[in-house]
Design a protein around this motif. Structure first.
Motif: not given
Length: 164
Positions: A22-30, A42-49, A120-123
């Protein structure tokens, strides 16, 4: 990696709780992603560090993992290596991430962990040309770095999927 829509990404998470989904927020970059040039999203959540996400293709299906970053960080005065992309960075730019195993093992609290680039910038990292080093004799090609990242990412995901 084949293009994935928001619904397919959300449905791919195998170790997420209903609240995490429910809390999952996709990165705008997708929305702008060049899917041919990534093997995992892969991405970090902006709200839950301390939360991150990893989605990759296993077989023909997308598999998503909720990741938890360890509190604290490494020392910026020491170098660390990401276990996925094998990029050497200052220690505070590499973080231990864990993922709950699926099924009963995950409900018991079993996790799989590895050190990964903190952002999470491995790519992107495996596709950058590393600076020349005077003593370097052999350099891995971009294709070799990408293949290694893919192999190590799949091994991590498969560790989460194992019923321990």
């Amino acid at each position: 990696m084949r293009p994935l829509g928001e619904g397919e990404i959300r449905e791919s998470f195998v170790n997420a709780t209903p609240l995490e989904l429910e809390q999952l927020e996709l990165p705008i970059e997708h929305l702008l992603l060049e899917w041919d040039h990534v093997d995992a999203l892969a991405w970090r959540d902006r709200r839950f560090r301390n939360r991150g996400y990893l989605v990759t293709i296993v077989g023909d299906d997308p598999v998503g993992l909720v990741l938890r970053a360890a509190d604290g960080g490494g020392s910026r005065f020491r170098a660390s290596i990401c276990n996925l992309c094998h990029t050497q960075q200052p220690g505070d730019q590499v973080t231990m991430f864990t993922a709950r195993r699926i099924g009963e093992a995950g409900r018991r609290g079993d996790t799989v962990g590895t050190y990964v680039c903190a952002d999470l910038s491995c790519q992107e990292n495996v596709r950058l040309h590393p600076p020349l080093a005077p003593a370097e004799v052999r350099r891995l090609t971009e294709e070799m770095r990408v293949a290694g990242l893919r192999r190590r990412t799949l091994a991590f995901v498969e560790g989460v999927l194992e019923a321990a």
